[in-house]
Scaffold this active site. Structure first.
Site, PDB file in Angstrom:
ATOM      1  N   GLY A   1      11.325  -2.930   5.327  1.00 35.88           N
ATOM      2  CA  GLY A   1      10.615  -4.212   5.284  1.00 35.88           C
ATOM      3  C   GLY A   1      10.154  -4.510   3.859  1.00 35.88           C
ATOM      4  N   HIS A   2       9.569  -3.505   3.188  1.00 29.74           N
ATOM      5  CA  HIS A   2       9.131  -3.715   1.805  1.00 29.74           C
ATOM      6  C   HIS A   2      10.336  -3.972   0.889  1.00 29.74           C
ATOM      7  CE1 HIS A   2       5.767  -1.022   3.311  1.00 29.74           C
ATOM      8  NE2 HIS A   2       5.098  -2.046   2.837  1.00 29.74           N
TER       9      HIS A   2
ATOM     10  N   GLN B   1     -10.232  -2.497   2.772  1.00 32.06           N
ATOM     11  CA  GLN B   1      -9.704  -3.162   3.969  1.00 32.06           C
ATOM     12  C   GLN B   1      -9.613  -2.218   5.163  1.00 32.06           C
ATOM     13  OE1 GLN B   1      -5.869  -4.106   1.820  1.00 32.06           O
ATOM     14  NE2 GLN B   1      -4.992  -3.820   3.835  1.00 32.06           N
TER      15      GLN B   1
ATOM     16  N   VAL C   1      11.171  -7.345   9.496  1.00 32.71           N
ATOM     17  CA  VAL C   1      12.386  -6.532   9.695  1.00 32.71           C
ATOM     18  C   VAL C   1      12.130  -5.630  10.896  1.00 32.71           C
ATOM     19  CG1 VAL C   1      13.945  -4.841   8.642  1.00 32.71           C
ATOM     20  CG2 VAL C   1      12.838  -6.587   7.219  1.00 32.71           C
TER      21      VAL C   1
ATOM     22  N   GLY D   1       5.091  -9.815   3.878  1.00 37.32           N
ATOM     23  CA  GLY D   1       5.828  -9.779   5.137  1.00 37.32           C
ATOM     24  C   GLY D   1       5.139 -10.649   6.187  1.00 37.32           C
TER      25      GLY D   1
ATOM     26  N   LEU E   1       9.190  -2.941  11.744  1.00 41.94           N
ATOM     27  CA  LEU E   1       8.974  -1.831  10.813  1.00 41.94           C
ATOM     28  C   LEU E   1       7.537  -1.880  10.316  1.00 41.94           C
ATOM     29  CD1 LEU E   1      12.163  -1.598   8.568  1.00 41.94           C
ATOM     30  CD2 LEU E   1      11.734  -0.682  10.839  1.00 41.94           C
TER      31      LEU E   1
ATOM     32  N   LEU F   1       6.668   3.035   1.661  1.00 40.09           N
ATOM     33  CA  LEU F   1       7.606   1.910   1.703  1.00 40.09           C
ATOM     34  C   LEU F   1       8.711   2.122   2.729  1.00 40.09           C
ATOM     35  CD1 LEU F   1       7.915   1.339  -2.140  1.00 40.09           C
ATOM     36  CD2 LEU F   1       6.326   0.264  -0.529  1.00 40.09           C
TER      37      LEU F   1
ATOM     38  N   MET G   1       0.858  -1.195   0.000  1.00 38.40           N
ATOM     39  CA  MET G   1       0.000   0.000   0.000  1.00 38.40           C
ATOM     40  C   MET G   1       0.893   1.243   0.000  1.00 38.40           C
ATOM     41  SD  MET G   1      -3.396  -0.906   2.155  1.00 38.40           S
ATOM     42  CE  MET G   1      -2.766  -0.553   3.767  1.00 38.40           C
ATOM     43  N   GLY G   2       2.144   1.107  -0.449  1.00 37.10           N
ATOM     44  CA  GLY G   2       3.057   2.245  -0.480  1.00 37.10           C
ATOM     45  C   GLY G   2       3.562   2.588   0.910  1.00 37.10           C
TER      46      GLY G   2
HETATM   47  O1  PAF Z   1      -0.017  -5.662   3.605  1.00 31.14           O
HETATM   48  C1  PAF Z   1      -0.447  -4.763   2.854  1.00 31.14           C
HETATM   49  O2  PAF Z   1       0.232  -3.779   2.559  1.00 31.14           O
HETATM   50  C2  PAF Z   1      -1.852  -4.890   2.293  1.00 31.14           C
HETATM   51  O3  PAF Z   1      -2.718  -5.472   3.195  1.00 31.14           O
HETATM   52  C3  PAF Z   1      -1.894  -5.620   0.931  1.00 31.14           C
HETATM   53  C4  PAF Z   1      -1.441  -7.064   1.050  1.00 31.14           C
HETATM   54  C5  PAF Z   1      -1.010  -4.894  -0.072  1.00 31.14           C
HETATM   55  C6  PAF Z   1      -3.322  -5.631   0.394  1.00 31.14           C
HETATM   56  O4  PAF Z   1      -3.816  -4.336   0.244  1.00 31.14           O
END
Ligand code: PAF
Length: 282
Positions: A35-36, A60, A179, A146, A187, A32, A29-30
């Site tokens: 961890g990403h 969500q 991480v 993650g 994170l 970042l 979801m950006g």
């Molecule tokens: O973990 C996230 O960032 C979100 O829940 C995901 C998996 C990108 C779905 O929107």
């Protein structure tokens, strides 16, 4: 690095990339953080190309949650991904993901229900729905998530198994270890909500979890260990604890004590504007 916001160019780009070998998807979801980027690096080790999706998924977030406030530092995110050698960024707007008349929901029962499923009704339907769509859109050979969102990973794997997905197969959905900062805090994009003081207090979360794990591993019953953990968090400055549970690591069924099967300690607690979640193997 191609930045794509519409489905037809996405399909064309994916088709071209797939000619070079396996394509990995890292859904995000950006906002970042390392961890990403660890997910991206792990993805590169397994694939010819890495695609990253950036989509803040409204489905969500519950009413009163932080959808509007969720950080969206697009240019900084793109610069990080470019530096990591990502081939494609899939960044649809909300009407592309959920056009007028959109009416389909993916709901995974069982593993979605306890913990964050109980604390955030509808959250995992939103996650399962968007991840199912992202898989169909990007058609990756593998996808990485993650382990910090342990329950999310379990829900996504269940969904992929149950729907017989083949891009990716459920077995090609990888969990990557959390991480952590030097003081143990996991994170998270939501750590950005913490003031300097709250950030220091937040380190009580991994500390209290480690203390509880020591006792659980020594055979103590879960209830007193978890009550102590909650007390430690409240004493450290957390406002409330949504849950602190010892669970079977794959079904997430709550356990009264550590047995032979792999177990996981999962906690969600609120401090300042942030709701932090964490989990550790027991
Ligand atoms: O973990 C996230 O960032 C979100 O829940 C995901 C998996 C990108 C779905 O929107």
């Amino acid at each position: 690095m191609q930045i794509i916001e519409a489905l037809v160019p996405l399909r064309m780009a994916v088709e071209r990339l797939r000619q070079d070998g396996p394509l990995a998807l890292v859904p995000t979801m950006g906002a970042l953080h390392q961890g990403h980027l660890t997910l991206v690096r792990e993805a590169k080790a397994h694939a010819a190309h890495v695609a990253v999706s950036i989509f803040v998924n409204p489905r969500q977030f519950g009413a009163g949650e932080d959808l509007a406030a969720y950080p969206r530092p697009r240019e900084a995110d793109l610069a990080l991904l470019q530096a990591e050698g990502v081939s494609l960024v899939w960044a649809p707007e909300v009407p592309t993901m959920y056009p007028q008349g959109y009416a389909t929901n993916v709901s995974v029962s069982g593993v979605s229900e306890p913990l964050d499923g109980a604390a955030r009704p509808g959250h995992f339907d939103g996650v399962a729905t968007v991840v199912c769509k992202l898989f169909n859109q990007v058609q990756p050979d593998l996808a990485l998530f993650g382990e910090k969102d342990w329950q999310q990973l379990a829900v996504i794997r269940r969904m992929a198994h149950d729907l017989d997905l083949s891009r990716p197969y459920a077995d090609d959905i990888y969990g990557v270890p959390t991480v952590r900062e030097a003081d143990g805090l996991a994170l998270s994009s939501r750590n950005a909500y913490l003031t300097a003081e709250e950030r220091q207090q937040a380190a009580a979360l991994p500390r209290a979890m480690q203390a509880a794990i020591g006792k659980l591993q020594a055979g103590e019953a879960a209830a007193p260990c978890l009550a102590e953990l909650q007390q430690a968090l409240l004493a450290a400055g957390f406002a409330s604890v949504d849950y602190a549970e010892l669970c079977d690591a794959s079904t997430l069924v709550s356990l009264g004590a550590k047995g032979d099967a792999p177990a996981r300690l999962l906690v969600a607690a609120r401090i300042g504007r942030a709701r932090l979640i964490d989990n550790m193997a027991v």
